[in-house]
Design an enzyme around this catalytic site. Structure first.
Site, PDB file in Angstrom:
ATOM      1  N   SER A  69      32.284  58.521 -29.895  1.00  0.00           N
ATOM      2  CA  SER A  69      33.288  59.219 -30.703  1.00  0.00           C
ATOM      3  C   SER A  69      33.554  58.429 -31.963  1.00  0.00           C
ATOM      4  O   SER A  69      33.579  57.192 -31.940  1.00  0.00           O
ATOM      5  CB  SER A  69      34.597  59.364 -29.930  1.00  0.00           C
ATOM      6  OG  SER A  69      35.598  59.890 -30.789  1.00  0.00           O
TER       7      SER A  69
ATOM      8  N   TYR B 283      40.800  55.969 -24.095  1.00  0.00           N
ATOM      9  CA  TYR B 283      39.627  56.736 -24.549  1.00  0.00           C
ATOM     10  C   TYR B 283      38.832  55.953 -25.598  1.00  0.00           C
ATOM     11  O   TYR B 283      37.605  55.832 -25.493  1.00  0.00           O
ATOM     12  CB  TYR B 283      40.105  58.076 -25.114  1.00  0.00           C
ATOM     13  CG  TYR B 283      39.018  58.953 -25.679  1.00  0.00           C
ATOM     14  CD1 TYR B 283      38.196  59.700 -24.841  1.00  0.00           C
ATOM     15  CD2 TYR B 283      38.822  59.050 -27.052  1.00  0.00           C
ATOM     16  CE1 TYR B 283      37.202  60.507 -25.362  1.00  0.00           C
ATOM     17  CE2 TYR B 283      37.831  59.860 -27.583  1.00  0.00           C
ATOM     18  CZ  TYR B 283      37.021  60.590 -26.734  1.00  0.00           C
ATOM     19  OH  TYR B 283      36.035  61.402 -27.256  1.00  0.00           O
TER      20      TYR B 283
ATOM     21  N   LYS C 157      34.937  54.498 -25.479  1.00  0.00           N
ATOM     22  CA  LYS C 157      33.894  54.886 -26.434  1.00  0.00           C
ATOM     23  C   LYS C 157      33.402  53.686 -27.250  1.00  0.00           C
ATOM     24  O   LYS C 157      32.226  53.616 -27.616  1.00  0.00           O
ATOM     25  CB  LYS C 157      34.431  55.988 -27.363  1.00  0.00           C
ATOM     26  CG  LYS C 157      34.732  57.308 -26.638  1.00  0.00           C
ATOM     27  CD  LYS C 157      33.482  57.903 -26.008  1.00  0.00           C
ATOM     28  CE  LYS C 157      33.729  59.299 -25.458  1.00  0.00           C
ATOM     29  NZ  LYS C 157      32.522  59.913 -24.891  1.00  0.00           N
TER      30      LYS C 157
HETATM   31  P1  NDP Z   1      34.483  69.389 -22.792  1.00  0.00           P
HETATM   32  O1  NDP Z   1      35.694  68.999 -22.025  1.00  0.00           O
HETATM   33  O2  NDP Z   1      34.504  70.641 -23.594  1.00  0.00           O
HETATM   34  O3  NDP Z   1      33.218  69.451 -21.812  1.00  0.00           O
HETATM   35  C1  NDP Z   1      32.946  68.339 -21.019  1.00  0.00           C
HETATM   36  C2  NDP Z   1      31.698  68.591 -20.201  1.00  0.00           C
HETATM   37  O4  NDP Z   1      31.472  67.416 -19.411  1.00  0.00           O
HETATM   38  C3  NDP Z   1      31.859  69.731 -19.217  1.00  0.00           C
HETATM   39  O5  NDP Z   1      30.604  70.315 -18.985  1.00  0.00           O
HETATM   40  C4  NDP Z   1      32.385  69.017 -17.973  1.00  0.00           C
HETATM   41  O6  NDP Z   1      32.119  69.723 -16.756  1.00  0.00           O
HETATM   42  C5  NDP Z   1      31.571  67.752 -18.033  1.00  0.00           C
HETATM   43  N1  NDP Z   1      32.213  66.666 -17.302  1.00  0.00           N
HETATM   44  C6  NDP Z   1      33.454  66.158 -17.446  1.00  0.00           C
HETATM   45  N2  NDP Z   1      33.669  65.164 -16.563  1.00  0.00           N
HETATM   46  C7  NDP Z   1      32.531  65.042 -15.838  1.00  0.00           C
HETATM   47  C8  NDP Z   1      32.128  64.234 -14.759  1.00  0.00           C
HETATM   48  N3  NDP Z   1      32.942  63.301 -14.233  1.00  0.00           N
HETATM   49  N4  NDP Z   1      30.886  64.397 -14.255  1.00  0.00           N
HETATM   50  C9  NDP Z   1      30.047  65.322 -14.757  1.00  0.00           C
HETATM   51  N5  NDP Z   1      30.369  66.127 -15.784  1.00  0.00           N
HETATM   52  C10 NDP Z   1      31.599  65.998 -16.309  1.00  0.00           C
HETATM   53  O7  NDP Z   1      34.161  68.129 -23.725  1.00  0.00           O
HETATM   54  P2  NDP Z   1      33.628  68.091 -25.245  1.00  0.00           P
HETATM   55  O8  NDP Z   1      32.482  68.996 -25.402  1.00  0.00           O
HETATM   56  O9  NDP Z   1      34.798  68.228 -26.139  1.00  0.00           O
HETATM   57  O10 NDP Z   1      33.149  66.573 -25.353  1.00  0.00           O
HETATM   58  C11 NDP Z   1      31.834  66.187 -24.982  1.00  0.00           C
HETATM   59  C12 NDP Z   1      31.646  64.730 -25.344  1.00  0.00           C
HETATM   60  O11 NDP Z   1      31.868  64.562 -26.740  1.00  0.00           O
HETATM   61  C13 NDP Z   1      32.619  63.807 -24.633  1.00  0.00           C
HETATM   62  O12 NDP Z   1      31.985  62.595 -24.311  1.00  0.00           O
HETATM   63  C14 NDP Z   1      33.690  63.569 -25.698  1.00  0.00           C
HETATM   64  O13 NDP Z   1      34.373  62.359 -25.522  1.00  0.00           O
HETATM   65  C15 NDP Z   1      32.852  63.568 -26.961  1.00  0.00           C
HETATM   66  N6  NDP Z   1      33.596  63.878 -28.172  1.00  0.00           N
HETATM   67  C16 NDP Z   1      34.170  65.118 -28.340  1.00  0.00           C
HETATM   68  C17 NDP Z   1      34.844  65.425 -29.524  1.00  0.00           C
HETATM   69  C18 NDP Z   1      35.424  66.772 -29.759  1.00  0.00           C
HETATM   70  O14 NDP Z   1      35.998  66.990 -30.844  1.00  0.00           O
HETATM   71  N7  NDP Z   1      35.326  67.710 -28.841  1.00  0.00           N
HETATM   72  C19 NDP Z   1      34.988  64.425 -30.590  1.00  0.00           C
HETATM   73  C20 NDP Z   1      34.374  63.167 -30.295  1.00  0.00           C
HETATM   74  C21 NDP Z   1      33.698  62.916 -29.130  1.00  0.00           C
HETATM   75  P3  NDP Z   1      33.309  70.583 -16.060  1.00  0.00           P
HETATM   76  O15 NDP Z   1      33.606  71.716 -17.011  1.00  0.00           O
HETATM   77  O16 NDP Z   1      32.745  71.019 -14.765  1.00  0.00           O
HETATM   78  O17 NDP Z   1      34.486  69.644 -15.933  1.00  0.00           O
END
Ligand code: NDP
Length: 243
Positions: A142, A155, A159
């Protein structure tokens, strides 16, 4: 444009929703074979399965908690059985919460650090025997890791840890021809449930005047997973509209 991903075997964590889903569908649309996992949202997983069927029958969506050592081992076993090896590992799954540091309970610190950072250790260690010369590991970090932000100490620590892990693994695994990099997204549209004033503040801070899209993070991941980036190693690629 040919991203040279055809027939690459790629494991993507957290592919059922958000950015991960954009990564999975982009890679599959470029000819890669993808195995992805999710934590518990079965409906989202089912809809991804249906979408991936449009890109052939070699993809797989499985439930696996990346914070659970045994589940990670099973996930990597599935990759070994189905693909016989991996050309790229994309660790995207991550969790976040917004809590003042003074109120941050130890179990929440543990949950976020384990899901976002310890998982990377578990995944890379389990997957290492499947990763040969020319393969690529991409961690989704991130932008805030190197900036800091209130209410997200746990968080940002997780990261920032991914960046240190990446730097060291890039040096340790480079001799084996394995590259390790980070893609660091800025604010992405998947955060659209944030309060309107926060979204507006982001738009003002981002020179491009808008939040990013999941497919724009996917583009950077696809580059780092492909041979187009064969001399890029240990790098953190910010994808943040210039914030
Ligand atoms: P979402 O919450 O939209 O999606 C997360 C995904 O990861 C889902 O498919 C979820 O599955 C899965 N997941 C969560 N926990 C676990 C686990 N313990 N084991 C397996 N799968 C898991 O997240 P984002 O798309 O927003 O974020 C994706 C990545 O990008 C993250 O690492 C986040 O920190 C990073 N990020 C996001 C930003 C943003 O603006 N969105 C900005 C900067 C970084 P399920 O639905 O079944 O829980």
């Amino acid at each position: 444009m040919d991203l040279e991903l055809k027939d690459k075997r790629i494991l993507v964590t957290g592919g059922s929703r958000g950015i991960g889903r954009g990564i999975v569908t982009t890679l599959a649309s470029q000819g890669a074979s993808v195995i992805t996992c999710y934590a518990g949202s079965h409906d989202a997983a089912e809809s991804l399965r249906a979408e991936l069927a449009g890109y052939g029958d070699r993809h797989l969506v499985v439930q696996a908690d990346v914070a659970d050592r045994a589940a990670v081992a099973r996930l990597v076993d599935v990759c070994a059985e189905r693909f016989g090896g991996l050309d790229a590992l994309v660790h995207n799954a991550g969790v976040i919460s917004h809590i003042p540091f003074a109120d941050l309970p130890e179990d929440e610190w543990e949950r976020v650090l384990t899901t976002n950072l310890t998982s990377a250790y578990l995944l890379m260690r389990a997957a290492l025997p499947l990763l040969g010369a020319g393969s690529s590991v991409v961690h989704v970090g991130s932008k805030v890791a190197m900036v800091g932000v209130p209410l997200r100490a746990h968080y940002t620590a997780s990261k920032a840890g991914l960046i240190g892990l990446t730097r060291s693994m890039a040096k340790e695994l480079g001799a084996r021809g394995i590259r390790v990099n980070v893609v660091a997204p800025g604010p992405i549209e998947t955060e659209a449930e944030l309060p309107a004033e926060v979204l507006e503040r982001y738009r003002r801070m981002i020179p491009l005047g808008r939040l990013g899209r999941a497919d724009e993070i996917a583009g950077a991941v696809a580059f780092l997973a492909s041979d187009l980036s064969s001399f890029v190693n240990g790098e953190t690629l910010n994808v943040d509209g210039g914030i």
